[in-house]
Write a protein that holds these residues in place. Structure first.
Motif, PDB file in Angstrom:
ATOM      1  N   THR A 152      35.243  35.249  57.817  1.00 18.16           N
ATOM      2  CA  THR A 152      35.095  34.540  56.550  1.00 18.16           C
ATOM      3  C   THR A 152      33.620  34.461  56.186  1.00 18.16           C
ATOM      4  O   THR A 152      32.741  34.574  57.052  1.00 18.16           O
ATOM      5  N   HIS A 208      41.746  29.804  56.334  1.00 19.84           N
ATOM      6  CA  HIS A 208      41.696  30.232  57.732  1.00 19.84           C
ATOM      7  C   HIS A 208      42.520  29.293  58.605  1.00 19.84           C
ATOM      8  O   HIS A 208      43.280  29.746  59.479  1.00 19.84           O
ATOM      9  N   ALA A 246      37.870  28.836  51.847  1.00 21.54           N
ATOM     10  CA  ALA A 246      37.975  29.846  52.916  1.00 21.54           C
ATOM     11  C   ALA A 246      38.333  29.191  54.243  1.00 21.54           C
ATOM     12  O   ALA A 246      39.144  29.723  55.009  1.00 21.54           O
TER      13      ALA A 246
END
Length: 281
Positions: free
Chosen positions: A177, A243, A239
């Motif tokens: 990421t 995740h 992000a």
């Protein structure tokens, strides 16, 4: 690096992926990470900074690096400014201190049906970029163009280049990421500022000069930089949440599989106990 350079890098466009298994650097460009308030000039300067960092590496000096560009994301052709192609091409041909192996990634379908127009748009973008490289005398192998014909094909191509799942972006099926790159940017900026402070202090001491005061930042500039930081932090939070969600999904799938195995084993044991009881008088 200036504060604008740091903001540009922290936005993740361009970004630096972890090294491949053979130690090669990978520059990654995903225009979805672009922040409008960051000028094109600043982004080019950021790209040059990354190239400078890479050029300090012995492997890069001998073998160069990869530049992975996401041209067409799933269901979206990323907007690209054609005149910018020539500037980037000139950078690669004349300024880049190392050899660059370019890979253009596309999720656009190969042909057919309602997707024909989109396919031609992707072709036009790629052709314009390749023409710009040739016009500027880019000395390298022909840039590699890859399409996602089957699910996971682009992921497999990156694995073939030596990237691990940890170094492949989540958009391409991996675990990397932009938050990881932002951490690197912060660490590198602090390191550079420390070195610059030492150099300036040493120069001032030798010349007898005093450090000039920094010009105050105006309210409009402050507000613009604040908005840019907010955009970057919002992307970072999304992000991280994505995740975490993917990790939970993976754990859920693993636990579901284990539960099925345990249920099957339980049935097998019950059947064995039943058989054993039949033999006991």
């Amino acid at each position: 690096m200036t504060e604008d350079d740091i903001l540009s890098l922290r936005s993740g466009f361009p970004a630096l992926l972890p090294k491949t298994k053979t130690g090669k650097y990978v520059i990654y460009a995903d225009r979805r990470q672009k922040v409008e308030s960051v000028s094109f000039t600043v982004r080019i300067r950021s790209l040059f900074y990354l190239a400078h960092v890479i050029s300090e590496d012995e492997v890069a000096q001998a073998e160069g690096c990869y530049w992975v560009i996401l041209v067409a994301a799933p269901n979206r052709l990323l907007p690209i400014n054609p005149p910018a192609f020539k500037i980037v091409a000139r950078f690669l041909a004349e300024t880049a201190p190392i050899k660059v192996d370019i890979h253009l990634l596309n999720y656009s379908p190969i042909s057919g049906g309602a997707h024909t127009k989109r396919f031609h748009e992707v072709q036009d973008v790629i052709t314009s970029f390749l023409v710009s490289l040739l016009e500027q005398g880019f000395q390298s192998d022909t840039p590699n163009v890859h399409f996602e014909r089957e699910e996971g094909q682009l992921f497999g191509i990156l694995r073939g280049l030596g990237l691990t799942k940890e170094s492949i972006p989540t958009a391409l099926g991996g675990w990397w990421t932009s938050e990881i790159f932002r951490t690197w940017c912060q660490s590198r900026a602090e390191e550079d500022r420390g070195q610059l402070k030492e150099d300036v202090s040493s120069e001032a001491a030798n010349s007898g000069l005093t450090k000039k005061k920094r010009k105050p930042t105006g309210p409009v500039e402050k507000e613009s930089k604040k908005r840019t930081r907010n955009i970057i932090y919002s992307r970072q939070r999304r992000a991280r949440q994505l995740h975490e969600f993917e990790e939970l999904q993976e754990k859920h799938g693993q636990m579901t599989k284990e539960n099925k195995m345990l249920a099957t084993e339980q049935i097998r044991l019950k059947e064995l106990m039943k058989q054993a009881k039949e033999y006991i008088p």
